[in-house]
Write a protein that holds these residues in place. Structure first.
Motif, mmCIF file in Angstrom:
data_model
loop_
_atom_site.group_PDB
_atom_site.id
_atom_site.type_symbol
_atom_site.label_atom_id
_atom_site.label_comp_id
_atom_site.label_asym_id
_atom_site.label_seq_id
_atom_site.Cartn_x
_atom_site.Cartn_y
_atom_site.Cartn_z
ATOM 1 N N PHE A 1 1.219 -1.009 -0.168
ATOM 2 C CA PHE A 1 0.185 -0.504 0.423
ATOM 3 C C PHE A 1 0.803 0.898 0.402
ATOM 4 C CE2 PHE A 1 -2.466 -2.914 2.180
ATOM 5 C CZ PHE A 1 -3.639 -2.942 0.918
ATOM 6 N N ARG A 2 0.824 2.654 -1.036
ATOM 7 C CA ARG A 2 1.699 3.528 -1.377
ATOM 8 C C ARG A 2 0.966 4.091 -0.553
ATOM 9 N NH1 ARG A 2 3.102 1.194 -7.084
ATOM 10 N NH2 ARG A 2 1.073 0.732 -7.797
ATOM 11 N N GLY A 3 0.578 4.560 -0.293
ATOM 12 C CA GLY A 3 -0.139 6.183 0.399
ATOM 13 C C GLY A 3 -1.115 5.193 1.478
ATOM 14 N N PRO A 4 -1.269 4.921 2.435
ATOM 15 C CA PRO A 4 -2.033 4.446 3.670
ATOM 16 C C PRO A 4 -2.506 5.946 4.284
ATOM 17 C CG PRO A 4 0.164 3.672 3.717
ATOM 18 C CD PRO A 4 -0.098 3.908 2.674
ATOM 19 N N MET A 5 -4.243 6.067 4.933
ATOM 20 C CA MET A 5 -4.239 6.974 5.518
ATOM 21 C C MET A 5 -3.428 6.963 7.394
ATOM 22 S SD MET A 5 -7.901 8.123 4.150
ATOM 23 C CE MET A 5 -8.267 7.622 2.346
ATOM 24 N N PHE B 1 -7.451 -4.144 10.557
ATOM 25 C CA PHE B 1 -7.239 -5.121 8.832
ATOM 26 C C PHE B 1 -8.373 -6.535 8.924
ATOM 27 C CE2 PHE B 1 -3.168 -3.610 11.294
ATOM 28 C CZ PHE B 1 -2.194 -3.464 9.955
ATOM 29 N N HIS B 2 -9.279 -6.904 10.298
ATOM 30 C CA HIS B 2 -10.420 -7.140 10.080
ATOM 31 C C HIS B 2 -10.759 -6.777 8.755
ATOM 32 C CE1 HIS B 2 -10.664 -8.126 14.516
ATOM 33 N NE2 HIS B 2 -9.611 -9.214 13.294
ATOM 34 N N SER B 3 -11.050 -5.396 8.542
ATOM 35 C CA SER B 3 -12.249 -4.514 7.297
ATOM 36 C C SER B 3 -11.426 -5.132 5.755
ATOM 37 C CB SER B 3 -11.851 -3.124 7.439
ATOM 38 O OG SER B 3 -10.766 -2.252 7.171
ATOM 39 N N LEU B 4 -10.144 -5.679 5.971
ATOM 40 C CA LEU B 4 -8.829 -5.912 4.641
ATOM 41 C C LEU B 4 -9.452 -6.921 4.108
ATOM 42 C CD1 LEU B 4 -6.997 -5.059 1.978
ATOM 43 C CD2 LEU B 4 -5.386 -5.139 3.917
ATOM 44 N N GLU B 5 -9.585 -8.235 5.553
ATOM 45 C CA GLU B 5 -9.609 -9.099 5.184
ATOM 46 C C GLU B 5 -11.177 -9.210 4.125
ATOM 47 O OE1 GLU B 5 -7.396 -11.009 9.212
ATOM 48 O OE2 GLU B 5 -9.508 -10.787 9.449
ATOM 49 N N MET B 6 -12.177 -9.210 5.244
ATOM 50 C CA MET B 6 -13.362 -8.828 4.700
ATOM 51 C C MET B 6 -13.430 -8.632 3.618
ATOM 52 S SD MET B 6 -17.399 -7.480 6.312
ATOM 53 C CE MET B 6 -16.944 -8.853 7.804
ATOM 54 N N SER B 7 -13.389 -6.905 3.098
ATOM 55 C CA SER B 7 -12.934 -7.093 1.482
ATOM 56 C C SER B 7 -12.844 -7.781 0.522
ATOM 57 C CB SER B 7 -12.332 -5.824 1.372
ATOM 58 O OG SER B 7 -11.082 -5.694 1.780
ATOM 59 N N LEU B 8 -11.404 -8.713 0.889
ATOM 60 C CA LEU B 8 -11.346 -9.333 0.140
ATOM 61 C C LEU B 8 -11.810 -10.334 -0.302
ATOM 62 C CD1 LEU B 8 -7.353 -8.988 1.388
ATOM 63 C CD2 LEU B 8 -7.998 -8.950 -0.720
ATOM 64 N N TRP B 9 -12.270 -11.356 1.178
ATOM 65 C CA TRP B 9 -13.205 -12.619 0.044
ATOM 66 C C TRP B 9 -14.350 -11.794 -0.827
ATOM 67 C CZ3 TRP B 9 -12.861 -12.525 6.394
ATOM 68 C CH2 TRP B 9 -13.760 -11.935 7.296
ATOM 69 N N LYS C 1 -10.520 -3.048 -4.754
ATOM 70 C CA LYS C 1 -10.737 -1.756 -4.620
ATOM 71 C C LYS C 1 -10.182 -2.091 -2.964
ATOM 72 C CE LYS C 1 -10.803 -0.044 -8.421
ATOM 73 N NZ LYS C 1 -9.488 0.708 -8.931
ATOM 74 N N PRO C 2 -9.528 -1.861 -1.701
ATOM 75 C CA PRO C 2 -9.425 -1.986 -0.653
ATOM 76 C C PRO C 2 -9.989 -1.024 -0.202
ATOM 77 C CG PRO C 2 -7.391 -0.925 -1.444
ATOM 78 C CD PRO C 2 -7.912 -1.165 -2.841
ATOM 79 N N PRO C 3 -10.088 -0.714 1.140
ATOM 80 C CA PRO C 3 -10.967 0.156 1.758
ATOM 81 C C PRO C 3 -10.460 1.461 1.823
ATOM 82 C CG PRO C 3 -10.878 -2.046 3.557
ATOM 83 C CD PRO C 3 -9.754 -1.972 2.338
ATOM 84 N N PRO C 4 -10.832 2.552 1.584
ATOM 85 C CA PRO C 4 -10.206 3.305 1.110
ATOM 86 C C PRO C 4 -8.922 3.887 2.115
ATOM 87 C CG PRO C 4 -12.740 3.900 1.751
ATOM 88 C CD PRO C 4 -12.714 2.023 2.002
ATOM 89 N N GLU C 5 -9.527 4.238 2.828
ATOM 90 C CA GLU C 5 -8.279 3.949 4.085
ATOM 91 C C GLU C 5 -6.441 3.799 3.450
ATOM 92 O OE1 GLU C 5 -10.721 1.331 6.376
ATOM 93 O OE2 GLU C 5 -10.491 2.943 5.257
ATOM 94 N N PHE C 6 -6.859 2.464 3.110
ATOM 95 C CA PHE C 6 -5.369 1.444 2.710
ATOM 96 C C PHE C 6 -4.731 2.451 1.172
ATOM 97 C CE2 PHE C 6 -7.038 -1.378 5.225
ATOM 98 C CZ PHE C 6 -6.382 -2.015 6.179
ATOM 99 N N GLY C 7 -6.093 3.396 0.041
ATOM 100 C CA GLY C 7 -4.993 4.011 -0.412
ATOM 101 C C GLY C 7 -4.105 2.995 -2.011
ATOM 102 N N PRO C 8 -4.091 3.521 -2.508
ATOM 103 C CA PRO C 8 -3.067 3.066 -3.673
ATOM 104 C C PRO C 8 -2.401 1.682 -3.073
ATOM 105 C CG PRO C 8 -2.014 4.994 -3.566
ATOM 106 C CD PRO C 8 -3.501 5.490 -2.775
ATOM 107 N N TYR C 9 -2.004 0.727 -4.229
ATOM 108 C CA TYR C 9 -1.306 -0.434 -3.909
ATOM 109 C C TYR C 9 -1.319 -0.986 -5.379
ATOM 110 C CZ TYR C 9 -5.423 -3.894 -5.934
ATOM 111 O OH TYR C 9 -6.040 -4.209 -6.263
#
Length: 701
Positions: free
Chosen positions: A449-453, A463-471, A526-534
């Motif tokens: 993630f090249r620009g997380p907030m 990280f739980h929100s990232l896991e859920m968005s991935l599956w 698309k990951p959760p917005p707070e993770f930014g570009p990846y």
């Protein structure tokens, strides 16, 4: 006609039907065959047939007979991308990402793919220059060449890609200046639809051209970090008001920060660290959506904390290390509702540090090492990490407190919980699925993630929100995502190990790996917005050898159907031949217009020998009929060539088909010669002719 000749005829006829029913355009089939010959580890289905669209090759998408997409992400391909790729002229999407053993230079013939919309070669091993010919791809909207070993300059011709919205050239060895247009050459300033300029982690040099930016642009991510850029930050950058992430860190930029950067009211991350910037600390008071700011390691004028330290309530992370800040640290800064980290080490803050009584609930770290703070007033609301080593206050009575000691980080890096699986373990080449608690071979890789907030990693909910968005977005079983060891690397990217598990069994099939790889390389996910570009770099997937021998259901059905037709045909023709022989023998006995079928009077396969006065008239009719057959043969060949869009068609096939057509002509013309020559004899002659064609033996009638 012997049974062996009939069998040969039917076998050849079945083969010809298969050829006639091939779906793939011959030019596309030839191009793919050439690519297959130059690559190792192609999918098993590529050796099952020569018809990529008809008996589908994995990773090949067709529309009618034309190949429109080639996606072979994470297939473990080895070899080079040859010029034959240019023959796939209807190609819209080409994704060869995450095949590290695809090497060599890119073929200029990529520029022949004029309908190409998506080109993804991320995470491969390509070298050499980026071909100028890529500028010919007028329909291209997504270009990802990141994480290879490209050298040379950015081709100015890329400025002709007027539909491009994603341009990722990061993590290569590119050199030289960023090209802009001139009266005789295009440049990247012409990419008015582009939203992503990812040029980070190269060796680009020279200044950032002021002409590169304008108010007409819609850029949201400008990632120029990790290069060798010099000169001033252009003021035209302040005109791109759509900007959300700006990373110019780790360059050699100098001069003052343009005041109109304050116009970037949609920006979430601003990173200008590790440059040689001078002048006043930039005014950021209008950046009301700013979450992360890093102005460290520059040479700004000495100043007290700016006003925006107390007004930007959206801040999660404030980093200004090795700076010239002095005076008191504003108490208001610690009360922002989203603030997580304040890192102000190696400045000249002095006086009393007062955190106040309304410290933000998310604040985890305050690092003020090596300043001039002489006293501290702690409110009742903060009990997390505070670092004051190197301040005068640590020479007083509080010198033995944690604030003045080197503090070890006790928090373990986040890892998806396997608590439900007990003490179960797996073989060294497998991993435990958090969803099923069974051992399997996951699809693995690294997320960057090249620009997380944010910079605080103790919040497990993120990280739980990232896991859920991935599956959810990758269409996987809930709970089948495993995250491990998140940390910020030397490039200040958030790096996370990722493992995705199959919903059942030990393995993903190839189609699933292709789909997941494309979703991650094409930014469909698309990951959760707070993770930014990846971006994502996949590890090679360990496909089992047994999967390579599987045959698709369609192929099995086709083979079974063809075999059944062949058997039925053999039976039918056998019965027909026996009946016709009996009828012919009976007719000979009754009318006997021939001396014999052969000199012996027996059926030896010889052509019938006519006798008597009627010979000339009957022979003339036969000649006319065979001329008609020959004409039909020529017409058949021309028609087939036209139908299949070939410039040739095998003569053997047209001869065979024309003989079949001859039977039809015989039936239709029975009334012409019924009284001259019994029908059975003429059909017999035709069968003799067919035997001659197939075997080369006997006489041609």
């Amino acid at each position: 006609m012997t049974p062996f000749s009939l069998l040969l005829f039917l076998l050849f006829f079945a083969a010809n039907i298969a050829l006639l029913s091939a779906v793939t355009d011959p030019h596309d089939a030839a191009a793919l065959q050439s690519l297959k010959d130059s690559w190792q580890n192609t999918p098993p289905s590529w050796v099952k047939s020569d018809d990529p669209c008809g008996a589908p090759w994995e990773g090949v998408t067709c529309n009618s007979s034309r190949v429109t997409a080639l996606g072979l992400s994470t297939m473990g391909l080895k070899g080079k991308l040859s010029g034959d790729i240019g023959g796939l002229t209807e190609l819209r999407s080409l994704d060869l990402s995450f095949n590290r053993d695809l090497t060599g230079s890119l073929s200029p013939r990529l520029g022949d793919l004029e309908k190409l919309n998506i080109l993804i070669l991320a995470g491969c091993g390509f070298t050499g220059n980026i071909p100028e010919e890529l500028g010919n791809l007028a329909e291209l909207s997504f270009l990802a060449l990141n994480s290879n070993n490209f050298t040379g300059k950015i081709p100015p011709s890329l400025g002709k890609l007027s539909k491009l919205y994603w341009l990722d050239l990061a993590d290569n060895q590119l050199v030289g200046a960023i090209p802009v247009s001139t009266p005789t050459s295009p440049g990247l300033d012409l990419l008015l639809k582009a939203k992503h300029f990812h040029f980070n982690k190269n060796k680009l040099s020279g200044t950032i051209p002021p002409k590169l930016f304008s108010s007409e642009m819609v850029l949201i991510h400008i990632l120029f970090d990790g290069n060798q850029l010099t000169g001033n930050i252009p003021s035209t950058l302040g005109h791109v008001q759509t900007l959300e992430v700006l990373r110019l860190d780790r360059n050699a930029l100098w001069g003052e920060v343009p005041s109109n950067l304050n116009n970037l009211t949609n920006i979430n991350e601003l990173n200008l660290a590790h440059n040689n910037l001078t002048g006043p600390l930039p005014d950021l008071t209008s950046m009301n959506t700013l979450n992360y700011v890093d102005l460290s390691n520059n040479s700004f004028d000495p100043t007290e904390a700016p006003v925006w330290f107390s007004t930007l309530s959206s801040l999660t992370t404030l980093v200004i290390e090795h700076g010239s800040l002095q005076g008191p640290v504003p108490e208001k800064l610690f009360s922002f509702p989203q603030i997580q980290q304040v890192k102000l080490r190696n400045n000249a803050f002095n006086g009393t540090l007062n955190l106040g009584d309304s410290v933000g609930t998310q604040l985890q770290l305050v690092d003020l090492q090596n300043n001039q703070i002489s006293s501290i007033t702690l409110g009742s609301g903060y009990s997390n990490t505070l670092i004051l080593i190197g301040n005068p206050v640590c020479t007083t009575a509080i010198s033995n407190t944690n604030f003045c000691q080197i503090q070890q980080q006790n928090t373990k890096p986040y890892s998806t919980s396997l608590a439900n699986c007990g003490s179960k373990s797996c073989p060294v080449d497998q991993k435990l699925s958090p969803q099923s608690c069974e051992c399997a071979y996951p699809f693995e890789g690294t997320l960057y993630f090249r620009g997380p907030m944010f910079r605080e990693l103790s919040n497990v909910n993120m990280f739980h929100s990232l896991e859920m968005s991935l599956w959810v977005k990758l269409g996987l079983t809930p709970g089948s995502v495993f995250l491990q060891n998140p940390f910020f690397n030397v490039d200040d990217y958030l790096q996370i190990q990722l493992a995705l598990f199959p919903s059942s069994g030990e393995y993903f099939n190839r189609s699933e790996v292709l789909r997941i790889g494309f979703d991650l390389s094409n930014q469909t996910y698309k990951p959760p917005p707070e993770f930014g570009p990846y971006y994502f770099i996949a590890s090679p997937y360990p496909f089992p050898a047994s999967l390579g021998t599987s045959v698709s259901k369609g192929v099995i059905i086709a083979v079974a159907t063809g075999a059944a037709i062949l058997v039925l045909g053999l039976i039918g023709v056998g019965i027909y031949a026996v009946r016709q022989k009996k009828r012919a023998e009976k007719a000979i006995g009754l009318s006997n217009p021939f001396a014999s079928w052969a000199p012996s009077g027996k059926d030896s396969g010889g052509a019938p020998q006519l006798k008597g006065a009627r010979y000339t008239k009957e022979r003339s009719l036969m000649d006319n009929l065979w001329q008609l057959k020959e004409l039909s043969m020529d017409q058949c060949r021309v028609g087939l060539n036209s139908r299949l869009k070939l410039n040739y068609f095998p003569e053997f096939i047209t001869k065979t088909l024309s003989v079949l057509l001859g039977f039809v002509l015989i039936k239709e013309s029975k009334c012409w010669f019924m009284n001259l020559w019994p029908m059975e004899h003429f059909e017999r002659a035709c069968l003799g002719d067919l035997a001659f064609i197939l075997t080369g033996k006997g006489d041609s009638g």
